[in-house]
Design a protein around this motif. Structure first.
Motif, PDB file in Angstrom:
ATOM      1  N   TYR A 213       0.848  24.414   6.175  1.00 32.50           N
ATOM      2  CA  TYR A 213       2.049  23.680   6.567  1.00 32.50           C
ATOM      3  C   TYR A 213       1.687  22.400   7.315  1.00 32.50           C
TER       4      TYR A 213
ATOM      5  N   GLN B 123       4.379  22.372  -1.625  1.00 29.19           N
ATOM      6  CA  GLN B 123       5.235  23.564  -1.557  1.00 29.19           C
ATOM      7  C   GLN B 123       5.513  24.158  -2.934  1.00 29.19           C
TER       8      GLN B 123
ATOM      9  N   GLU C  23       3.025  31.477   1.800  1.00 23.62           N
ATOM     10  CA  GLU C  23       4.254  31.350   2.589  1.00 23.62           C
ATOM     11  C   GLU C  23       5.075  32.632   2.535  1.00 23.62           C
TER      12      GLU C  23
END
Length: 122
Positions: free
Chosen positions: A59, A65, A74
């Motif tokens: 992050y 992502q 995640e």
């Protein structure tokens, strides 16, 4: 020169830390099951903390992502830190993620290693 006696057979053994001398491999009382259990607990805590730490790192480094690996990390981190989400609600996203995922990582390490140490003493 010849030796009339046969050579002794080699045997597998585990050394008894209590000072009882070598014992045949696999006999009870050596605590191997206890050590194995403590090692499993210790390892699970380390893996949980590693996933949380990896998510913090990904992050903070602004990893993609949309990447499958990043999404997997995640998801695992969210599952491990479900109870600590939004404990800290600061405006800086990086600091918020660091604290909300770092806290459970530290707690998992402390509890996991503490339980493993206690199991080893039994």
């Amino acid at each position: 020169m010849s030796n009339p006696q046969p050579m002794p057979q080699n045997q597998r053994y585990d050394h008894d830390p209590a000072g009882g001398g070598p014992q045949p491999y696999g006999r009870g009382g050596d605590g191997s099951a206890v050590r194995r259990t403590a090692l499993i607990i210790h390892t699970v805590a380390d893996i949980a903390a590693a996933f949380l730490g990896l998510w913090i790192l990904l992050y903070l480094l602004e990893a993609n992502q949309g990447n499958v690996f990043v999404g997997f990390v995640e998801g695992v981190a969210d599952g491990l830190a479900w109870w600590s989400q939004d404990i800290f609600t600061m405006d800086t996203d990086g600091l918020r993620v660091l604290l909300n995922y770092g806290l459970p990582a530290v707690i998992y390490l402390l509890i996991g290693h503490g339980i493993a140490a206690r199991v080893r003493r039994v």
